[in-house]
Design an enzyme around this catalytic site. Structure first.
Site, PDB file in Angstrom:
ATOM      1  CG  ASP A 191      -1.956  -1.038   1.230  1.00  0.00           C
ATOM      2  OD1 ASP A 191      -1.929  -1.891   0.327  1.00  0.00           O
ATOM      3  OD2 ASP A 191      -2.831  -1.012   2.112  1.00  0.00           O
ATOM      4  CG  HIS A 267       2.705  -8.889  -0.130  1.00  0.00           C
ATOM      5  ND1 HIS A 267       2.090 -10.033   0.342  1.00  0.00           N
ATOM      6  CD2 HIS A 267       2.319  -7.900   0.719  1.00  0.00           C
ATOM      7  CE1 HIS A 267       1.380  -9.748   1.417  1.00  0.00           C
ATOM      8  NE2 HIS A 267       1.504  -8.461   1.661  1.00  0.00           N
ATOM      9  CB  SER A 378       9.866   2.866   4.999  1.00  0.00           C
ATOM     10  OG  SER A 378      11.141   3.355   4.633  1.00  0.00           O
TER      11      SER A 378
END
Length: 409
Positions: A191, A267, A378
Site C-alpha cells: 500500500d 510482497h 517507509s
C-alpha cells in the site's frame, strides 16, 4: 575635621559591612559544623528586609555541551521542516504546483546531526513493551484516528488482541482485502503513494519530479553475473547499460511511499528469483514526499536493503528504504539480516548471496507472496529491466494498494 569624616564613612559602610560579616560567619560556621567539602564555589546568600535570596554560579545551574546543542538545533530544524512539508501538502491538495527547492550541504548536515538511529532504536524498544489490556484500545484508537487506519481490513479487528504497538503495526489483512491482479505482469508490492515512475535515464533515477539520485550510488557495484540467471551483458559505457541484459530492453523504476497509516508489509511484485542481498547502513531521515523533494539523493543517504535477481525479462530489484523510526527492516527468508545496528562505517555495505552449492536457484518468489515488513512506514523502490513496450498504469501522486497493477507489456 578629618576625624569627623572618618566617623561618617564608618557609619555609611556599617550596614553593608555588617551584612557581609554576618554572611561570612554563617557560611564559615556551617562548613565547620558539617564538615562538607565543596567542589564548586558555594552559593551566596543575600538578605533584603525579611526576604532571603540564594544565587548559584552559572556553571552549576546550566551547562551547555556540544551534543545538547546539536540535538536541540537539529531537532528544532527538523520540526521546522515538518511544518514546511505540511504547507507543501496543502498546496498539492489545491492543485498548485510546488517548485523544487533543494537543501544545501549545511542543511543536510544539520538534519543528519539529529540522532535518528538512536531514536529509532528507542522507538523499536518502546514498540515491544506490552500494554495493559485496558490501555490498548485508547492508544490504538488514537493512532487509527490520527493516520486514518482502516481496521475493517485487518484479519483481527479486536484492538485488545494486539499486545504491543509492534504487533499492531504488523497486523495481517483479511485474505479478500487485497486481491492480487493476475492480468498485469507487475503489481504493487505494498500500500502507499506513487512518488514517481518511468524509464531510468542517464544513470539517474527520480525520487520525486525534478529531484534525482545516482543509480550506481543507490544499488552499489554490480553483482557478479555468476549469481544471476542470465548471460553476461554486452560491454557498455555506463552502469545502466551494464544492468540491461537483453538487446532492445530498457530500465524502469517505480517509487512507492508507505505512510504510517498504511499496511506495513510488502510482497513480491512479480514472479522472480532473488539471488543477492546488499545491506547499506546509513542515516534514518524522513522519506515523506516533502523531504524527498528537498534532499537530493535522499534514498542514497538512508539505510536500505537491496534485493536483486532476475525475472523473465532480465534484471529485477526491490529495495526497502529505511526512515525515521523505521530502523527495523525485515526480510522473511533472510534471518541473517540485522538493520539499524549501533555502529557502522560510513559508505559501507554488506553482501549476502542466496546462491550456493546446495542452492543454484536462489529464492524463488511468486507474485503476491509475503516478502518482508517495516516497523512503521517507509519506501519501496523497484528497478527492473523490461522490453520497450512496457507501460505503467499509474499517475504520480495516486494512492495504490498491494495487489493492484503497476504495469504490463
Amino acid at each position: 575635621m578629618a576625624a569627623a569624616m572618618a566617623r561618617a564613612g564608618v557609619c555609611a559602610l556599617r550596614p553593608s559591612s555588617l551584612l557581609t560579616s554576618c554572611n561570612s560567619l554563617i557560611h564559615d560556621n556551617l562548613f565547620l559544623k558539617t564538615g562538607v567539602l565543596w567542589k564548586h564555589p558555594p552559593s551566596r546568600t543575600f538578605f533584603s528586609d525579611r526576604k532571603k535570596f540564594h544565587t548559584a554560579s552559572v556553571g552549576q545551574v546550566f551547562r551547555l555541551r556540544p551534543f545538547h546543542v546539536l540535538v536541540a538545533t537539529g531537532g528544532g530544524y527538523a520540526g521546522y521542516r515538518k511544518y514546511e512539508d505540511y504547507k507543501l501538502e496543502q498546496l498539492e491538495k489545491r492543485g498548485i504546483e510546488v517548485p523544487v527547492k533543494l537543501a544545501s550541504e549545511w542543511e543536510v548536515a544539520l538534519y543528519k546531526s539529529v540522532p535518528t538511529r538512536l531514536l529509532s532504536r528507542a522507538w523499536g524498544r518502546l514498540n515491544q513493551v506490552e500494554l495493559p489490556t485496558w490501555l490498548r484500545k485508547p492508544v490504538y484508537s488514537l493512532y487509527i484516528w490520527t493516520f486514518g487506519v482502516n481496521m475493517k481490513e485487518a484479519a483481527v479487528e479486536d484492538l485488545h488482541h494486539y499486545r504491543n504497538l509492534s504487533e499492531f503495526f504488523r497486523r495481517k489483512l483479511k485474505p479478500q482485502a487485497r486481491p492480487v491482479c493476475c492480468v498485469h505482469s507487475v503489481i504493487s508490492p505494498s500500500d502507499g503513494k506513487i512518488l514517481n515512475f518511468g524509464q531510468v535515464k542517464n544513470c539517474e533515477v527520480e525520487q520525486v519530479k525534478g529531484v534525482t539520485y545516482s543509480l550506481e550510488s543507490f544499488l552499489g557495484p554490480r553483482v557478479s553475473t555468476e549469481e544471476l540467471h542470465f548471460s553476461q551483458a554486452p560491454p557498455g559505457n555506463s552502469f545502466q547499460q551494464q544492468l540491461v541484459t537483453k538487446e532492445g530492453n530498457e530500465l524502469y523504476h517505480c517509487v512507492i511511499y508507505l505512510a504510517p497509516g498504511d499496511y506495513h508489509c510488502f510482497h513480491s511484485p512479480t514472479d522472480w528469483r532473488v539471488s543477492h542481498r546488499r545491506h547499506f547502513p546509513g542515516s534514518l531521515m524522513s522519506v515523506n514526499p516533502g523531504v524527498a523533494r528537498w534532499i537530493k539523493e535522499l534514498f542514497c543517504h538512508n539505510e536500505r536493503v537491496v534485493l536483486t535477481g532476475d525475472w523473465k525479462h532480465g534484471f529485477f530489484s526491490l529495495t526497502a528504504v529505511g526512515a525515521t523510526n523505521v530502523g527495523s527492516i525485515r526480510i522473511y527468508f533472510d534471518q541473517d539480516l540485522h538493520t539499524n545496528s549501533p555502529s557502522y562505517s560510513k559508505g559501507s555495505y554488506n553482501d549476502f548471496s542466496f546462491i550456493s552449492n546446495n542452492n543454484k536457484e536462489g529464492i524463488p518468489m511468486r507474485k503476491g507472496e509475503h516478502l518482508g515488513e517495516f516497523n512503521l512506514g517507509s519506501t519501496i523502490v523497484l528497478i527492473f529491466e523490461a522490453p520497450k513496450d512496457f507501460k505503467f498504469h499509474l499517475k504520480a501522486g495516486q494512492k495504490i494498494r498491494f495487489g493492484e497493477a503497476l504495469g504490463s507489456l
